[in-house]
Enzyme design. Sequence first.
Site, PDB file in Angstrom:
ATOM      1  N   ASP A   7      79.091  -5.744 120.707  1.00  0.00           N
ATOM      2  CA  ASP A   7      78.385  -4.500 120.362  1.00  0.00           C
ATOM      3  C   ASP A   7      77.135  -4.278 121.214  1.00  0.00           C
ATOM      4  O   ASP A   7      76.573  -3.184 121.218  1.00  0.00           O
ATOM      5  CB  ASP A   7      77.986  -4.518 118.878  1.00  0.00           C
TER       6      ASP A   7
ATOM      7  N   SER B 288      88.881 -10.883 117.279  1.00  0.00           N
ATOM      8  CA  SER B 288      88.287  -9.786 116.510  1.00  0.00           C
ATOM      9  C   SER B 288      87.943 -10.255 115.106  1.00  0.00           C
ATOM     10  O   SER B 288      88.814 -10.696 114.350  1.00  0.00           O
ATOM     11  CB  SER B 288      89.268  -8.612 116.420  1.00  0.00           C
TER      12      SER B 288
ATOM     13  N   GLY C  73      84.849   1.295 111.049  1.00  0.00           N
ATOM     14  CA  GLY C  73      86.015   0.460 111.326  1.00  0.00           C
ATOM     15  C   GLY C  73      85.996  -0.814 110.494  1.00  0.00           C
ATOM     16  O   GLY C  73      87.040  -1.278 110.030  1.00  0.00           O
TER      17      GLY C  73
ATOM     18  N   LYS D 102      86.117   1.276 120.440  1.00  0.00           N
ATOM     19  CA  LYS D 102      85.048   1.337 119.431  1.00  0.00           C
ATOM     20  C   LYS D 102      84.850   2.785 118.981  1.00  0.00           C
ATOM     21  O   LYS D 102      85.751   3.599 119.148  1.00  0.00           O
ATOM     22  CB  LYS D 102      83.767   0.728 120.007  1.00  0.00           C
TER      23      LYS D 102
ATOM     24  N   ARG E 293      75.632   3.480 118.882  1.00  0.00           N
ATOM     25  CA  ARG E 293      75.103   2.551 119.888  1.00  0.00           C
ATOM     26  C   ARG E 293      74.912   3.235 121.250  1.00  0.00           C
ATOM     27  O   ARG E 293      74.034   2.848 122.017  1.00  0.00           O
ATOM     28  CB  ARG E 293      75.997   1.318 120.009  1.00  0.00           C
TER      29      ARG E 293
HETATM   30  C1  S3P Z   1      82.471  -6.338 113.307  1.00  0.00           C
HETATM   31  C2  S3P Z   1      83.218  -6.859 114.317  1.00  0.00           C
HETATM   32  C3  S3P Z   1      83.280  -6.316 115.673  1.00  0.00           C
HETATM   33  C4  S3P Z   1      82.154  -5.333 115.941  1.00  0.00           C
HETATM   34  C5  S3P Z   1      81.916  -4.403 114.794  1.00  0.00           C
HETATM   35  C6  S3P Z   1      81.604  -5.174 113.530  1.00  0.00           C
HETATM   36  C7  S3P Z   1      82.518  -6.972 111.980  1.00  0.00           C
HETATM   37  O1  S3P Z   1      84.516  -5.663 115.845  1.00  0.00           O
HETATM   38  O2  S3P Z   1      82.420  -4.590 117.116  1.00  0.00           O
HETATM   39  O3  S3P Z   1      80.819  -3.538 115.079  1.00  0.00           O
HETATM   40  O4  S3P Z   1      81.608  -6.732 111.155  1.00  0.00           O
HETATM   41  O5  S3P Z   1      83.447  -7.736 111.727  1.00  0.00           O
HETATM   42  P1  S3P Z   1      85.800  -6.490 116.306  1.00  0.00           P
HETATM   43  O6  S3P Z   1      85.805  -7.702 115.516  1.00  0.00           O
HETATM   44  O7  S3P Z   1      86.989  -5.650 116.030  1.00  0.00           O
HETATM   45  O8  S3P Z   1      85.565  -6.732 117.783  1.00  0.00           O
END
Ligand code: S3P
Length: 424
Positions: free
Chosen positions: A310, A163, A92, A337, A384
């Site tokens: 996380d 986020s 993501g 997630k 995870r």
């Molecule tokens: C991340 C942000 C988080 C986290 C992901 C990594 C990042 O997601 O859950 O594992 O590297 O910016 P969100 O910002 O969408 O909550």
Amino acid sequence: MDITVEKSKPLKGIIEIPSDKSITHRAFMFSALTKGKCEITNFSKGADCMSTLKIIENLGCSIEYINDKKLIINAENALKAPTKKLDCGNSGTTTRLIMGILAGQDFNTELFGDESLSKRPMKRVITPLELMGAEFIHNNYKLPIAIKGKTLNGIDYISPLASAQVKSCILLAGLNAEGETSFTEPNKSRNHTELMLQAMGADITTSKNKVIIKKSKLNPIETIVCGDISSAAFFMAAGLIIPNSEITITNVGINETRSGIIDVLKSMNADIELLNERIISNEKIADIKVRYSQLKSTKIEGEIIPRLIDELPIIAVAATQAEGTTIIKDAQDLRNKETDRIKAITTELNKLGAEIKETPDGLIINGRTELKGNCEIECYHDHRIAMSTYIAGLICKKPIKINEFQWVNISFPEFLSLVNKITC
Ligand code: S3P
């Protein structure tokens, strides 16, 4: 790869945790924007970060491996139109951050991902990027997504979500947009993007939950990536719940926007010490010593949630061993997630003998429960969930089997060898 996990002896010793996934993604992507050469030491070798590296290679960067821990990204010929569709794998972070970069280029691109990533919501980045003038072709805001490169304009965006992925996407789009872009979030999410862009010379300022960026060029820098607190979290929890354990985890990033787990575990009566605090590549780092502790329950909600988002599955495991009822609220985004982590952790820990109830935005965990084990666990294609249930398996009375444990490789390919290192 299906594996069996058995009750563990005390954990003893010192381990170095592998590199931070969030910082590695950013070091790879931002290097691609410098038109120069950037050296990155101690990068993450997890599959997610490799998806990002492959994408910037496809966008014209060349990668030179100096040794097992160090590489140089040469971005003199980047960014240029790729000759194929870009594969975001399971990541993501790769998808959402690269969309902010690609939306403002003068060429078109197409992104796709694996089954789990193709179900995840991208509206959260598409909506603000469209306000900046970006153009996408997609089906219901999901991958695969085609991006038509456009000239972007700055916006003032008030995000409904805290986020870091959305924030980083908009800041990266703002780096290449006309005028000024601001991003305000309800609570402060991880700030690795802001820190690294500052180090690279971007015109970026932060006050509380608002970040402002102006069109800027980035200078090449050297980055040394610290250990990932989200990976360390599994060992912190293991050390706290396996009787007579005492372990030290070295070189862990403790940036305040990521260290919510330390605050929560301390509030649960955990014996945790931070040693040798120092700053490397603009990030705060420490060695973390944990000893087996009699944990008590806690309440986790509000501004702390993005600081430990996380870590909630492994915190849930620790809470099964804490006296009293632990309540987790305001964490509805956990359902978006790699899998629905609220449902997954509830289902799998209850199979082991825990007492957990899911709520729309969190969990209610009654402790302390003896985990019986003697069952088969699913990890839902989620690294995870795989590691959290593994740690739970170390305190189960009878062995458990975890199916498809290879999902651990998404963030932490070294996990099993590190567990072996501290299991006496
Ligand atoms: C991340 C942000 C988080 C986290 C992901 C990594 C990042 O997601 O859950 O594992 O590297 O910016 P969100 O910002 O969408 O909550």
